[in-house]
Design a protein around this motif. Structure first.
Motif, PDB file in Angstrom:
ATOM      1  N   VAL A  84       0.888  -1.204  -0.108  1.00 44.97           N
ATOM      2  CA  VAL A  84      -0.115   0.063   0.007  1.00 44.97           C
ATOM      3  C   VAL A  84       1.003   1.396  -0.025  1.00 44.97           C
ATOM      4  O   VAL A  84       0.664   2.358  -0.545  1.00 44.97           O
ATOM      5  CB  VAL A  84      -1.011   0.116   1.173  1.00 44.97           C
ATOM      6  CG1 VAL A  84      -1.753   1.306   1.069  1.00 44.97           C
ATOM      7  CG2 VAL A  84      -1.616  -1.227   1.394  1.00 44.97           C
ATOM      8  N   ALA A 108       0.879   4.260  -2.650  1.00 47.68           N
ATOM      9  CA  ALA A 108       0.645   5.478  -2.447  1.00 47.68           C
ATOM     10  C   ALA A 108       1.815   6.434  -2.710  1.00 47.68           C
ATOM     11  O   ALA A 108       1.513   7.755  -3.203  1.00 47.68           O
ATOM     12  CB  ALA A 108       0.227   5.718  -1.011  1.00 47.68           C
ATOM     13  N   GLY A 135      -3.462  -8.881  -5.344  1.00 49.18           N
ATOM     14  CA  GLY A 135      -4.162  -8.162  -4.259  1.00 49.18           C
ATOM     15  C   GLY A 135      -3.880  -6.673  -4.218  1.00 49.18           C
ATOM     16  O   GLY A 135      -4.940  -5.699  -4.206  1.00 49.18           O
ATOM     17  N   ALA A 193      -5.971  -4.570  -6.859  1.00 53.95           N
ATOM     18  CA  ALA A 193      -7.553  -4.258  -6.293  1.00 53.95           C
ATOM     19  C   ALA A 193      -7.499  -3.063  -5.549  1.00 53.95           C
ATOM     20  O   ALA A 193      -8.406  -2.175  -5.474  1.00 53.95           O
ATOM     21  CB  ALA A 193      -8.111  -5.583  -5.391  1.00 53.95           C
ATOM     22  N   ILE A 194      -6.444  -2.922  -4.744  1.00 48.49           N
ATOM     23  CA  ILE A 194      -6.268  -1.318  -3.872  1.00 48.49           C
ATOM     24  C   ILE A 194      -6.093  -0.331  -4.865  1.00 48.49           C
ATOM     25  O   ILE A 194      -6.295   0.729  -4.300  1.00 48.49           O
ATOM     26  CB  ILE A 194      -5.103  -1.891  -2.902  1.00 48.49           C
ATOM     27  CG1 ILE A 194      -5.419  -2.937  -1.896  1.00 48.49           C
ATOM     28  CG2 ILE A 194      -5.095  -0.623  -1.792  1.00 48.49           C
ATOM     29  CD1 ILE A 194      -4.327  -3.345  -0.957  1.00 48.49           C
ATOM     30  N   THR A 233      -8.196   2.521  -5.421  1.00 47.85           N
ATOM     31  CA  THR A 233      -7.998   3.962  -4.466  1.00 47.85           C
ATOM     32  C   THR A 233      -7.361   4.862  -5.305  1.00 47.85           C
ATOM     33  O   THR A 233      -7.566   6.205  -4.832  1.00 47.85           O
ATOM     34  CB  THR A 233      -7.532   3.740  -3.163  1.00 47.85           C
ATOM     35  OG1 THR A 233      -6.353   3.132  -3.301  1.00 47.85           O
ATOM     36  CG2 THR A 233      -8.343   2.586  -2.249  1.00 47.85           C
ATOM     37  N   ILE A 234      -6.648   4.707  -6.303  1.00 45.25           N
ATOM     38  CA  ILE A 234      -5.598   5.672  -6.792  1.00 45.25           C
ATOM     39  C   ILE A 234      -6.293   5.747  -8.173  1.00 45.25           C
ATOM     40  O   ILE A 234      -5.672   6.327  -9.044  1.00 45.25           O
ATOM     41  CB  ILE A 234      -4.452   5.756  -6.753  1.00 45.25           C
ATOM     42  CG1 ILE A 234      -3.748   4.303  -7.442  1.00 45.25           C
ATOM     43  CG2 ILE A 234      -3.884   5.748  -5.275  1.00 45.25           C
ATOM     44  CD1 ILE A 234      -2.318   4.304  -7.378  1.00 45.25           C
ATOM     45  N   ILE A 293     -15.664  -3.193  -4.846  1.00 45.35           N
ATOM     46  CA  ILE A 293     -15.481  -3.323  -3.367  1.00 45.35           C
ATOM     47  C   ILE A 293     -15.450  -1.917  -2.695  1.00 45.35           C
ATOM     48  O   ILE A 293     -15.987  -1.603  -1.823  1.00 45.35           O
ATOM     49  CB  ILE A 293     -13.963  -3.966  -2.946  1.00 45.35           C
ATOM     50  CG1 ILE A 293     -14.057  -5.402  -3.778  1.00 45.35           C
ATOM     51  CG2 ILE A 293     -13.749  -4.219  -1.498  1.00 45.35           C
ATOM     52  CD1 ILE A 293     -12.906  -6.298  -3.294  1.00 45.35           C
ATOM     53  N   LEU A 294     -14.483  -1.173  -3.256  1.00 44.24           N
ATOM     54  CA  LEU A 294     -14.435   0.329  -2.662  1.00 44.24           C
ATOM     55  C   LEU A 294     -15.517   1.228  -2.792  1.00 44.24           C
ATOM     56  O   LEU A 294     -15.942   1.762  -1.986  1.00 44.24           O
ATOM     57  CB  LEU A 294     -13.214   0.941  -3.749  1.00 44.24           C
ATOM     58  CG  LEU A 294     -11.732   0.365  -3.162  1.00 44.24           C
ATOM     59  CD1 LEU A 294     -10.787   0.751  -4.048  1.00 44.24           C
ATOM     60  CD2 LEU A 294     -11.573   1.008  -1.894  1.00 44.24           C
ATOM     61  N   PRO A 313      -6.402 -11.853  -1.810  1.00 42.55           N
ATOM     62  CA  PRO A 313      -6.103 -10.517  -1.727  1.00 42.55           C
ATOM     63  C   PRO A 313      -6.646  -9.689  -0.179  1.00 42.55           C
ATOM     64  O   PRO A 313      -7.833 -10.174   0.192  1.00 42.55           O
ATOM     65  CB  PRO A 313      -6.792  -9.536  -2.807  1.00 42.55           C
ATOM     66  CG  PRO A 313      -6.747 -11.020  -3.736  1.00 42.55           C
ATOM     67  CD  PRO A 313      -7.027 -12.103  -3.142  1.00 42.55           C
ATOM     68  N   SER A 314      -5.871  -9.005   0.374  1.00 45.88           N
ATOM     69  CA  SER A 314      -6.392  -8.486   1.748  1.00 45.88           C
ATOM     70  C   SER A 314      -7.683  -7.864   1.646  1.00 45.88           C
ATOM     71  O   SER A 314      -8.621  -8.233   2.398  1.00 45.88           O
ATOM     72  CB  SER A 314      -5.259  -7.627   2.349  1.00 45.88           C
ATOM     73  OG  SER A 314      -4.980  -6.616   1.392  1.00 45.88           O
ATOM     74  N   ILE A 315      -7.886  -7.107   0.777  1.00 42.83           N
ATOM     75  CA  ILE A 315      -8.867  -6.422   0.691  1.00 42.83           C
ATOM     76  C   ILE A 315     -10.218  -7.349   0.392  1.00 42.83           C
ATOM     77  O   ILE A 315     -11.436  -7.126   0.928  1.00 42.83           O
ATOM     78  CB  ILE A 315      -9.054  -5.139  -0.334  1.00 42.83           C
ATOM     79  CG1 ILE A 315     -10.256  -4.212  -0.304  1.00 42.83           C
ATOM     80  CG2 ILE A 315      -9.117  -5.790  -1.425  1.00 42.83           C
ATOM     81  CD1 ILE A 315      -9.954  -2.925  -1.000  1.00 42.83           C
ATOM     82  N   LEU A 342      -9.404   0.957   5.186  1.00 42.29           N
ATOM     83  CA  LEU A 342     -10.598   0.918   4.248  1.00 42.29           C
ATOM     84  C   LEU A 342     -11.602   0.423   4.797  1.00 42.29           C
ATOM     85  O   LEU A 342     -12.979   0.690   4.324  1.00 42.29           O
ATOM     86  CB  LEU A 342      -9.964   0.302   2.996  1.00 42.29           C
ATOM     87  CG  LEU A 342      -9.341   0.901   1.921  1.00 42.29           C
ATOM     88  CD1 LEU A 342      -8.791  -0.081   0.721  1.00 42.29           C
ATOM     89  CD2 LEU A 342      -9.642   2.161   1.503  1.00 42.29           C
ATOM     90  N   VAL A 357      -3.203   7.600   4.778  1.00 48.36           N
ATOM     91  CA  VAL A 357      -2.729   7.287   3.527  1.00 48.36           C
ATOM     92  C   VAL A 357      -3.998   7.490   2.629  1.00 48.36           C
ATOM     93  O   VAL A 357      -3.812   8.200   1.584  1.00 48.36           O
ATOM     94  CB  VAL A 357      -2.139   5.901   3.278  1.00 48.36           C
ATOM     95  CG1 VAL A 357      -1.696   5.462   1.695  1.00 48.36           C
ATOM     96  CG2 VAL A 357      -0.681   5.659   4.003  1.00 48.36           C
ATOM     97  N   PHE A 358      -5.050   6.841   2.829  1.00 43.92           N
ATOM     98  CA  PHE A 358      -6.325   6.983   2.134  1.00 43.92           C
ATOM     99  C   PHE A 358      -6.788   8.178   2.197  1.00 43.92           C
ATOM    100  O   PHE A 358      -7.591   8.822   1.099  1.00 43.92           O
ATOM    101  CB  PHE A 358      -7.160   5.662   2.518  1.00 43.92           C
ATOM    102  CG  PHE A 358      -6.527   4.349   2.041  1.00 43.92           C
ATOM    103  CD1 PHE A 358      -6.319   4.105   0.797  1.00 43.92           C
ATOM    104  CD2 PHE A 358      -6.395   3.601   3.197  1.00 43.92           C
ATOM    105  CE1 PHE A 358      -5.725   2.777   0.490  1.00 43.92           C
ATOM    106  CE2 PHE A 358      -5.864   2.435   2.747  1.00 43.92           C
ATOM    107  CZ  PHE A 358      -5.658   1.933   1.571  1.00 43.92           C
ATOM    108  N   ILE A 399      -4.991  10.222  -0.227  1.00 46.30           N
ATOM    109  CA  ILE A 399      -5.102  10.012  -1.645  1.00 46.30           C
ATOM    110  C   ILE A 399      -6.515  10.589  -2.001  1.00 46.30           C
ATOM    111  O   ILE A 399      -6.251  11.283  -3.226  1.00 46.30           O
ATOM    112  CB  ILE A 399      -5.134   8.684  -2.002  1.00 46.30           C
ATOM    113  CG1 ILE A 399      -3.701   7.772  -1.793  1.00 46.30           C
ATOM    114  CG2 ILE A 399      -5.786   7.987  -3.188  1.00 46.30           C
ATOM    115  CD1 ILE A 399      -3.930   6.273  -1.825  1.00 46.30           C
ATOM    116  N   VAL A 443      -0.542  11.467   2.851  1.00 44.44           N
ATOM    117  CA  VAL A 443       0.005  10.339   2.119  1.00 44.44           C
ATOM    118  C   VAL A 443       1.351   9.858   2.912  1.00 44.44           C
ATOM    119  O   VAL A 443       1.309   8.728   3.520  1.00 44.44           O
ATOM    120  CB  VAL A 443      -0.004  10.077   0.634  1.00 44.44           C
ATOM    121  CG1 VAL A 443       0.428   8.665   0.659  1.00 44.44           C
ATOM    122  CG2 VAL A 443      -1.351  10.166   0.305  1.00 44.44           C
TER     123      VAL A 443
END
Lengths: 258, 382
Positions: A107, A111, A191, A194-195, A198-199, A208-209, B224-226, B333, B343-344, B347, B355
């Motif tokens: 992450v 970022a 993985g 998928a994050i 966010t960007i 998901i987001l 994946p974590s999310i 999240l 961080v989020f 962003i 961030v």
């Protein structure tokens, strides 16, 4: 191996059935509204429709393939360079960098690439690429170093050129380690991609987001289910690749040493 | 005739010089949304800019030194100088460019700063490795660098940088989220331990069960974590609404509960595998001798197998801790808090210094955990 044997083997492989399940889930997702409506009766729109799941999956795979492919070229190339005479001085530094770089959370890398390239798919690919280089590099260096000196000496004695020895002997023998590094890189990238939503990158993380932001649990479940299945399927296929490379390399290794 | 004995140093020096002259050291913008103008290092006060160039330039003559030991120690000196000079130059250049009364002014660290600091850290690591410094000396070196940073921070050197401004603006939140991050990681590791240890004991002497357990934990590891956070949310929230007791102890669909469970699930595989491998590697002769001495199974486990398996268990724990520190960032999240919040948030608001305020401590925590485990493993192996 006879082609027929391959077919028989695949028919018994769970990876094939898991792949079919993934394809089925992705294709049938638009028709699951009644199911999700029954599960989450309070939600007015129970199925994510901003982009089709086929498009999301393809975009996700594109992010992972571009970054991992580029990382494989660079990581294997650099791994070869630092194990040759010309690049030997760099080896300790590159090794330390690969080890430390992997303690950086994905992450954070994601970022930190925003200031460089802004929002969207480009910084996501950069971050995934950076992160994927490290395990591939580490695997290549470990694999090439694990080739016994007796084997390379014998190859030189048999008249192999440096290039022929690398391509014909060292790389095949190192391939199980390289594949294992590539596997780690690709699974982490699935993985992190998928994050990447966010960007601003389009991926399976997008539903998901959006689901998290709008308290729509159905979207979260849909995205999470597909991306989890995708990761498991890809990992299973790497399992096949791993058993193929270790079979091939050990076979070749035996024929050289004996 | 002079001969280059360390080509790595020459390479680092050349890369450093190129970025010094062709990339911005700081980026200046009148506010968060306006585009920024680059500030090269040469705009910094002469003393600090000179110290940066000196530290970098010293790499060249050092590369010519013949003795490995002297060269490594000299490299360590030059890299520490370079690192401190970079920090001082960034702080003083920012102070010069941000007159008081312009609170919206953004002064962010630029690519040249990051590459020079990175080069200093790389040269330092490489030299520390070549000089074969012991763990004590390494810790001392880290302490020296950190002490210099703290002294400069105390003196207000960094006050004009927008990273510092973000930190000061979020000071109270920062402490909360830092502790929350650590609490998430500790709770997850504790849960993984409580579940993992009986699991290891159960599969230790049962090969079939071991295969099944390790394979299923391996599959969890690939998710994946999310996605895992998301998939845990729904069952947990229905559990919380169906069983009031569960809700009463703080378990909900969003928040820390799914985060801790997911982090613990990720931790189980390396932990269980490290532990099982460690126990399996205890030499048969040792166990045989202990059995001959009349040790029963319990004493054998506690007095022979566990101490001998400790290094393997600790290296499993090291992997798991570093991994959990990174993954806990994603937990922001699903509303679990932690440093990922910054961080989020950053962003979302295009506040890149915000961030950094989240990302830098996460990276430092992971590196600190790595160093701490190396230290402990080194002591245990002795």
């Amino acid at each position: 191996m006879h082609p027929h044997d391959v077919v028989v083997r695949l028919a018994h492989a769970p990876s094939l059935w898991l792949t079919l399940l993934l394809v089925g889930v992705v294709l049938l997702m638009p028709h699951t509204a009644p199911l999700f409506h029954a599960w989450f009766p309070d939600l007015p729109r129970p199925v994510y429709t901003r982009a089709s799941f086929v498009a999301l999956t393809l975009a996700h795979l594109e992010l992972v393939a571009l970054s991992s492919g580029g990382a494989a070229l660079f990581g294997i190339g650099l791994g070869i360079f630092v194990t040759r005479e010309a690049g030997r001085d760099l080896a300790p530094l590159v090794g330390a960098l690969a080890a430390i770089g992997q303690t950086f959370p994905p992450v954070a890398v994601l970022a930190l690439s925003v200031p460089l390239l802004g929002y969207g798919a480009a910084p996501t690919i950069l971050a995934l690429w950076l992160y994927a280089v490290l395990p591939i590099l580490e695997g290549t260096i470990t694999g090439l170093r694990a080739v016994p000196a007796a084997v390379t000496d014998a190859a030189t004695g048999m008249g192999f050129s440096a290039q022929g020895r690398l391509l014909g002997i060292e790389l095949p023998l190192a391939s199980p380690f390289v594949v294992s590094g590539l596997r780690t890189a690709v699974i982490i990238n699935i993985g992190t991609a998928a994050i990447g939503s966010t960007i601003g990158a389009l991926s399976l993380g997008s539903p998901i987001l959006e689901g998290l932001a709008t308290s729509n649990s159905a979207y979260v479940v849909q995205g999470a289910l597909v991306v989890a299945l995708l990761a498991v399927v890809v990992d299973r296929w790497f399992d096949h690749l791993a058993s193929m490379t270790s079979f091939r390399s050990s076979g070749r290794g035996r024929s050289i040493t004996s | 005739m002079t001969k280059v004995h360390d080509r790595v140093l020459v390479l680092l020096c050349c890369v450093g010089l190129v970025t010094t002259f062709f990339a911005p050291f700081l980026d200046q913008a009148p506010n968060r949304l306006a585009s920024s103008t680059p500030l090269p290092l040469l705009n910094a006060p002469g003393f600090e800019a000179g110290a940066v160039i000196l530290g970098l330039g010293l790499f060249m003559p050092i590369a010519l030194l013949t003795s490995d030991r002297v060269r490594s120690l000299a490299t360590i000196g030059a890299s520490v100088l370079l690192l401190w000079a970079c920090l001082a130059a960034a702080g003083h250049l920012a102070a010069l460019r941000a007159p008081s009364g312009t609170p919206a002014m953004r002064l962010s660290l630029g690519p040249s700063f990051w590459s020079l600091a990175g080069i200093a850290v790389l040269a330092l690591l490489d030299a520390a490795q070549r000089a074969r410094l012991g763990l004590g000396a390494r810790l001392g070196l880290v302490g020296l660098v950190v002490a210099g940073f703290i002294l400069m921070a105390r003196a207000g050197t960094f006050d004009s940088l927008s990273l510092t401004k973000e930190f000061l603006a979020h000071r109270a939140e920062f402490a909360t989220e830092l502790w929350r991050h650590l609490a998430l990681v500790c709770a997850a590791l504790l849960l993984a331990f409580v579940v993992g240890v009986p699991l290891v004991l159960a599969i230790l002497r049962n090969d079939a069960l071991r295969g099944v357990v390790l394979a299923s934990l391996g599959i969890v590891q690939t998710i994946p974590s999310i996605a895992l956070f998301g998939l845990l949310m729904v069952p947990l929230s229905s559990l919380a609404s169906a069983v009031p007791v569960v809700k009463a102890i703080g378990v909900e669909g969003v928040g820390p509960a799914p985060a801790i469970i997911a982090l613990a699930l990720y931790s189980l595989f390396p932990l269980v595998r490290g532990f099982t491998v460690g126990l399996a590697e205890v030499p048969f002769a040792v166990k045989d001798a202990a059995r001959g001495l009349g040790f029963d199974r319990r004493r054998m486990l506690l007095e022979i197998e566990l101490p001998l398996a400790l290094p393997a268990l600790l290296s499993g724990l090291r992997v798991v801790t570093i991994q959990a520190i990174g993954l806990a960032a994603v937990a922001a999240l699903i509303g679990a808090g932690g440093l990922g919040t910054f961080v989020f948030q950053g962003i979302g608001q295009y506040a890149l210094d915000l961030v950094l305020l989240g990302a830098i401590p996460i990276v430092l925590l992971a590196l600190a955990a790595d160093l701490a485990f190396q230290l402990v493993i080194g002591v245990v192996r002795r």
